[in-house]
Design an enzyme around this catalytic site. Sequence first.
Site, PDB file in Angstrom:
ATOM      1  N   PHE A  49      40.535  41.274  33.478  1.00  0.00           N
ATOM      2  CA  PHE A  49      40.155  40.154  32.628  1.00  0.00           C
ATOM      3  C   PHE A  49      41.368  39.293  32.280  1.00  0.00           C
ATOM      4  O   PHE A  49      41.305  38.076  32.260  1.00  0.00           O
ATOM      5  CB  PHE A  49      39.516  40.734  31.358  1.00  0.00           C
ATOM      6  CG  PHE A  49      38.974  39.711  30.392  1.00  0.00           C
ATOM      7  CD1 PHE A  49      37.650  39.361  30.420  1.00  0.00           C
ATOM      8  CD2 PHE A  49      39.803  39.111  29.461  1.00  0.00           C
ATOM      9  CE1 PHE A  49      37.153  38.432  29.526  1.00  0.00           C
ATOM     10  CE2 PHE A  49      39.322  38.179  28.570  1.00  0.00           C
ATOM     11  CZ  PHE A  49      37.982  37.843  28.604  1.00  0.00           C
TER      12      PHE A  49
ATOM     13  N   ASP B  14      32.545  50.329  35.378  1.00  0.00           N
ATOM     14  CA  ASP B  14      33.985  50.233  35.628  1.00  0.00           C
ATOM     15  C   ASP B  14      34.738  51.265  34.789  1.00  0.00           C
ATOM     16  O   ASP B  14      35.772  50.984  34.190  1.00  0.00           O
ATOM     17  CB  ASP B  14      34.495  48.820  35.294  1.00  0.00           C
ATOM     18  CG  ASP B  14      35.885  48.555  35.890  1.00  0.00           C
ATOM     19  OD1 ASP B  14      36.261  49.265  36.834  1.00  0.00           O
ATOM     20  OD2 ASP B  14      36.570  47.644  35.406  1.00  0.00           O
TER      21      ASP B  14
END
Length: 676
Positions: free
Chosen positions: A522, A636
């Site tokens: 991210f 994840d």
Amino acid sequence: MGKTISCSVLLALISCFYLLFATALDTITPSKSIKDPDVIISQKGLFRLGFFSLVNSSNRYVGILYHQIPIQTVVWVANRNRPLKDSSGILTISDDGNLVVSNGKAEILWSTNVNNTAPNATTAQLLDSGNLVLSNGEDGASSLWESFEDPSNAFIETMKISTDVKTGRKVELKSWKSIDDPSDGNFSLSLEPFNSPEGIIRKNNQLYYRTGPWNGNTFIGLIDKYAAYLEGFYVADNPQQPYYMTYEFSNDSMLIYSELDSQGKFIEWKWDEGKGNWINKYSSYQTNCDVYGYCGAFGICDSSKRTICSCLKGFKPRNIEEWSRGNWSSGCSRTTLLQCQRDNNGSGASQGDDWFLEMKMMKVPAFPHLSSISNGQCKDQCMNMKNCSCVAYAYDDGIGCMLWSGDLIDVQKFSASGVDLYIRLPSSELDKEKSSKVIVITTVTAGIVVITISALFLWCGMAKQRGTNKRHKQIKHKSYSENVRESLIGVKLQQLPLFNFEELATATNNFHPEKRLGQGGFGPVYKGTLDDGKEIAVKRLSKASGQGLEEFMNEVVVISKLQHRNLVRLLGCCVEAEEKILVYEFMPNKSLDAFLFDPIRQRLLDWRKRFNIIEGISRGLLYLHRDSRLKIIHRDLKASNVLLDQDLNPKISDFGMARIFGGDENQANTKRVVGT
């Protein structure tokens, strides 16, 4: 048949000769000495022990050097104070079982000087760690002397710089006199226990430099904390055992060592194979502010200012003439006594008139008194100490409450990191502070009004010139903001707090690299501190990230609806212009992989703690899959996405790839591959 026997005998003789030679490569025995220029080499060829000279000197020394480095790099010297004048030197085990250096006249220039009850069984072996060990017996179990316990100026892997409080014995580095003279110099480096362990450099036995106290993770008085966060760096501070600091890398390809040079700098060197040279990675001495007590008592040193020394607020120079000449060693004294000092009996009746000035990002003064009380009680304890003795306090999570009485010495202002220091001042200084703030606020307000009016006229004059491009930009920005606001509808229903960007930038010191905790798909994650002192983790979407608004909003929507002790808690978010930021609770122990793959920290995870972590992760997954209002698949899950709080309780994080299922759904289709 005869030829076969002869060949067998020959092979046996060759094997015996090879074994005898191989065992002697790294070992000195009573029957095997080394003469100049002979050497012995450690088993893997990392270090050698032998005779050498320095660049501008013809003197000969016995020492340990890196063997595979093309540049002569000495890490230990035996006869540093009594060099050989020619090449007649010999290093041998004497009749009394000591390792000695002698010259051609049989004069002993250096000796291990130990009592040895079995001299005939004594050996001296050079290990691949660079440690030269004198011992009895074939297994080397009975160590008589080690070069690691009698170091020169170098600090290498697995060596321990230590202090035994019970016996008073210290293992410390001693600087060279100059780069071409390894005799004892003016500086020494040791680990001093004090109230909390500190790295100390002394000049002619006087305190010259200090690292600040150890808090379990780092020395809090370092400007650049890289050296303390070095992989494998460790400080043992068990009061029942000798205090020591050491380091050991898990990556064998990384070659780093440190030395205390002749100028008193503790320098960390890293070998650069590409450049074929040592690269300076860190130096303890960077400015004059690093010299202990450079600005005297109650002085503060700030290397970013033209005049680096000044007095703390509420203090004035003791000797104006000396200060005007740039000699600040006399320090400062109070301009006004504390209220409690003005009381005849020194009781606490008027102590409420004193207050504390907050100073951020500071190197704390020397010699604090430690207390295990909480942060909220630290101020009260300082205020209520007898005879008005407490003049300052600070708090660190790893150390606790630190209190100072008497003079405050070696205070330094940092540009980053550091600790918040609170200085005790009389109420009259508070009134001055308020008056200054009123003047500043009035001036700033008037300036803002003038600038605003000027800007308004300027804007009106330029409005017609902006034309179509400006309107297109406004339409584009409006469309983007509307999309964000629409995506936030679900979050608003959950009453999720919204932070503004300026607030988060301040909390993270403008996203300073020192505040960076890690990097994910991210974007980077930073440690921040809000105005109320609350610590947070700030996750900022990188512009180069492959993830975008969809993943960002997915994580906001998912986590805002979850409440479980084993899931990381989302405190809020920020969406301004192109900035997309998530704000989480701060996890002081970072992620699970930081423990699992670190050879030192993994020792902290015994089987009970590992089982608790496994159980916590399982509970979190069970909640996501079955017990929450929404059925959520993380997609994840890995060690780096499991965070650990201060008690090593696990919390699952990073829901950017998570998928929400309906209550009666048990499968779904995906449009792309995700996860790790």
